[in-house]
Every structure is written in C-alpha cells, then in structure tokens.
Design a protein around this motif. Structure first.
Motif, short mmCIF file in Angstrom:
data_model
loop_
_atom_site.label_atom_id
_atom_site.label_comp_id
_atom_site.label_asym_id
_atom_site.label_seq_id
_atom_site.Cartn_x
_atom_site.Cartn_y
_atom_site.Cartn_z
N PRO A 224 0.61 -1.25 0.13
CA PRO A 224 -0.16 0.02 -0.07
C PRO A 224 0.76 1.21 0.04
O PRO A 224 1.82 1.20 0.85
CB PRO A 224 -0.83 -0.22 1.27
N SER A 225 0.55 2.16 -0.89
CA SER A 225 1.56 3.38 -1.09
C SER A 225 1.42 4.23 0.12
O SER A 225 2.43 5.03 0.31
CB SER A 225 1.13 4.08 -2.33
N GLY A 226 0.44 4.33 0.96
CA GLY A 226 0.25 5.03 2.03
C GLY A 226 0.92 4.42 3.38
O GLY A 226 0.81 5.15 4.42
N LYS A 227 1.46 3.49 3.29
CA LYS A 227 1.89 2.61 4.41
C LYS A 227 3.52 2.24 4.23
O LYS A 227 3.63 1.69 3.12
CB LYS A 227 1.09 1.45 4.84
N ARG A 228 4.30 2.19 5.10
CA ARG A 228 5.71 1.73 4.94
C ARG A 228 5.89 0.75 6.15
O ARG A 228 5.75 0.73 7.33
CB ARG A 228 6.34 2.83 5.24
N PRO A 229 6.46 -0.46 5.63
CA PRO A 229 6.86 -1.50 6.45
C PRO A 229 8.04 -1.27 7.53
O PRO A 229 8.67 -0.04 7.34
CB PRO A 229 7.32 -2.69 5.51
N GLU A 230 8.12 -1.88 8.53
CA GLU A 230 9.02 -1.58 9.72
C GLU A 230 10.25 -2.50 9.40
O GLU A 230 11.29 -2.05 9.69
CB GLU A 230 8.38 -1.94 10.91
N ARG A 231 9.99 -3.88 9.06
CA ARG A 231 11.26 -4.75 8.85
C ARG A 231 11.02 -5.67 7.70
O ARG A 231 10.15 -5.75 7.19
CB ARG A 231 11.17 -5.57 10.12
N LEU A 232 12.40 -5.96 7.26
CA LEU A 232 12.34 -6.99 6.09
C LEU A 232 12.91 -8.23 6.86
O LEU A 232 13.93 -8.29 7.68
CB LEU A 232 13.56 -6.65 4.89
N VAL A 233 12.02 -9.23 6.76
CA VAL A 233 12.30 -10.57 7.38
C VAL A 233 13.05 -11.69 6.47
O VAL A 233 12.19 -11.85 5.46
CB VAL A 233 10.87 -10.98 8.04
N TYR A 234 13.68 -12.33 6.80
CA TYR A 234 14.19 -13.71 6.24
C TYR A 234 14.25 -14.61 6.91
O TYR A 234 14.52 -14.95 8.18
CB TYR A 234 15.69 -13.43 5.77
N GLU A 235 13.05 -15.74 6.56
CA GLU A 235 12.86 -16.99 7.56
C GLU A 235 12.71 -18.13 6.80
O GLU A 235 11.86 -18.14 5.98
CB GLU A 235 11.70 -16.67 8.37
N THR A 236 13.63 -19.24 6.97
CA THR A 236 13.47 -20.41 6.20
C THR A 236 12.73 -21.27 7.03
O THR A 236 12.82 -21.31 8.31
CB THR A 236 15.00 -20.95 5.65
N GLU A 237 12.56 -22.52 6.33
CA GLU A 237 11.67 -23.56 6.79
C GLU A 237 12.67 -24.28 7.78
O GLU A 237 12.31 -25.09 8.63
CB GLU A 237 11.21 -24.75 5.66
N ALA A 238 13.81 -24.16 7.90
CA ALA A 238 15.09 -24.79 8.53
C ALA A 238 15.17 -23.94 9.83
O ALA A 238 16.00 -24.66 10.82
CB ALA A 238 16.23 -24.99 7.86
N GLY A 239 14.64 -22.80 9.96
CA GLY A 239 14.51 -22.28 11.14
C GLY A 239 15.64 -20.92 11.13
O GLY A 239 15.51 -20.24 12.02
N ASP A 240 16.12 -20.70 10.04
CA ASP A 240 17.14 -19.53 9.81
C ASP A 240 16.30 -18.52 9.97
O ASP A 240 15.47 -18.32 9.27
CB ASP A 240 17.93 -19.72 8.60
N LEU A 241 16.74 -17.50 10.80
CA LEU A 241 15.94 -16.29 10.80
C LEU A 241 16.85 -15.03 10.87
O LEU A 241 17.83 -14.86 11.53
CB LEU A 241 15.01 -16.21 11.82
N ALA A 242 16.44 -13.73 10.06
CA ALA A 242 17.20 -12.51 10.19
C ALA A 242 16.07 -11.45 9.75
O ALA A 242 15.23 -11.69 9.02
CB ALA A 242 18.42 -12.59 9.20
N GLU A 243 16.47 -10.20 10.27
CA GLU A 243 15.54 -9.17 10.32
C GLU A 243 16.15 -7.72 9.93
O GLU A 243 17.25 -7.70 10.54
CB GLU A 243 14.63 -8.99 11.14
N TRP A 244 15.87 -6.92 8.96
CA TRP A 244 16.53 -5.62 8.81
C TRP A 244 15.65 -4.59 9.05
O TRP A 244 14.43 -4.81 8.59
CB TRP A 244 17.00 -5.71 7.23
N ALA A 245 16.07 -3.48 9.57
CA ALA A 245 15.21 -2.49 9.79
C ALA A 245 15.12 -1.56 8.45
O ALA A 245 16.02 -1.24 7.96
CB ALA A 245 15.56 -1.67 10.77
N ILE A 246 13.52 -1.19 8.10
CA ILE A 246 13.65 -0.48 6.91
C ILE A 246 13.74 1.00 7.34
O ILE A 246 13.01 1.33 8.05
CB ILE A 246 12.36 -0.89 6.31
N PRO A 247 14.55 1.50 6.72
CA PRO A 247 14.43 3.16 6.92
C PRO A 247 13.33 3.93 6.59
O PRO A 247 12.53 3.53 5.97
CB PRO A 247 15.96 3.56 5.87
N LYS A 248 13.26 4.93 7.40
CA LYS A 248 11.91 5.82 7.25
C LYS A 248 12.00 6.56 5.72
O LYS A 248 13.17 6.84 5.51
CB LYS A 248 11.70 6.69 8.51
N ALA A 249 10.92 7.02 5.32
CA ALA A 249 10.90 7.71 4.00
C ALA A 249 11.53 8.99 4.23
O ALA A 249 11.55 9.67 5.21
CB ALA A 249 9.59 7.67 3.58
#
Length: 207
Positions: A182-207
C-alpha cells in the motif's frame, strides 16, 4: 593502595572455544582488612579487577536498529553439524520502485504499488544450497505482513532475485524482490525466515 589485575576470559561460540582479551575495564571493588596503618587500625585495601570481553578478530558485530539489522548488514548462517556456511544480506529498500513500474498489483495482492528489496545470499563453503524469494517478507508495525507474489519474468523489476536456484560453494545469488505494498503505509522490517529455522531481520529506513 591499589592493585591492578588483568584477566582474560574464554567463551564457547558455536562449539568453538575462542579466547577474548581484556581491553576495557569493568571495576569490581572489594574491601579486605589485611594491613594496619600507623594508628593500629585496619587499613582498607582497594583491589581493582579489570575484566573485559571483546569480539574476536574478524568477528565484528553487525550494526542493529531497534533489534533488527541495519540495512546493508550481512548475517552469517552456519550449520556446523551439516557443514553449511552461508551469508544473507539486504542491501536496499525502494518504495515505490524507482525503475519502470510493472502492471499495478491486483486487489487481492494487498497493495497498489510495487516496492523492491535488493538482497544477496552467498554460499561460503560446504554443500550446495537452494535459494528462492519465498523466505523473504515485509513486516509492519501493526503486526501485518506482505509475502512475495511468486510472480516473475515479464515486466517485473530487473535483475530479479531467483525463484529457485542452486548455488554452489564460493558463489552468490543476488537481485531484486518485488512486493505489492500500500502506497500510504511503510513496512517496519524486512524478514528472512527459512523452513529450517534460519531467521534474520533488517530495519527499513523511514521515508
């Protein structure tokens, strides 16, 4: 009277013992009455213990923002038991995508414009690994999330991150992943999560 003692500590990390050298000081003061002054009263002796743990050489911690990795930071993914060693990295978030916009997302996809993330996964050593877009998603502050659509080819942003690709040791896969947002809404984080349980998150900079 002050006595300085420098202490080194050893920590286990991923089954490997790493010795870390004391560099900065944490002070612990103890009072002991083992001497007397000229008046015959016990003299207080201050013992200063220096104890500091620092990262091992080459093990610099990735910068974080509100508990998530800073955009551009690289996360190591190591499976010692199966001898898989890789890294995953989010490089940039664009909303809206600054290149030619594909056909507008459909209503059921949950957005009215396309955003992209530039990502890279490298197989450092071990066996072959398989990569795709599906472990990646966008997370919003209200708890909602947006998954990849599975769309590829055609007018989708290029170069595309692969949908399904085998990456051999010493090689990488990189490219853009498109999300219908949605153009009027910005995400907070980018998430990488695999079925094997690997998990990492990145903070998305404010516009």
């Amino acid at each position: 009277m002050q006595r300085m003692m420098r202490v080194s500590t050893t920590h286990a990390l991923g089954g490997i013992m790493r010795t870390r050298t004391a560099v900065a000081a944490v002070l612990l003061l103890a009072t002991v009455g083992t001497a007397c002054n000229s008046s015959g009263e016990p003299e207080k002796i201050r013992v200063t213990i220096t104890r500091t743990v620092t990262a091992s050489p080459g093990q610099k911690a990735a910068p974080k923002v509100d508990g998530a990795l800073k955009m551009g930071a690289k996360q190591a993914l190591d499976d010692e038991e199966n001898n898989f060693h890789s890294t995953v990295q989010a490089l940039e978030y664009q909303q809206p995508y600054k290149g030619p916009q594909p056909q507008a997302p459909q209503d059921f996809q949950g957005g009215d414009t396309w955003a992209t993330v530039s990502v890279k996964v490298c197989n450092i050593r071990g066996g072959d690994i398989s990569v795709s877009q599906f472990p990646w998603s966008l997370a919003y502050a209200d708890g909602t999330s947006i998954e990849v659509t599975g769309s590829s080819g055609g007018d989708m942003p290029k170069p595309e991150y692969p949908m399904d690709k085998t990456v051999k040791p010493g090689r990488c896969a990189a490219g853009l992943i498109a999300f219908p947002v949605p153009s009027g809404k910005r995400p907070e984080r980018l998430v990488y999560e695999t079925e094997a349980g690997d998990l990492a998150e990145w903070a998305i900079p404010k516009a």
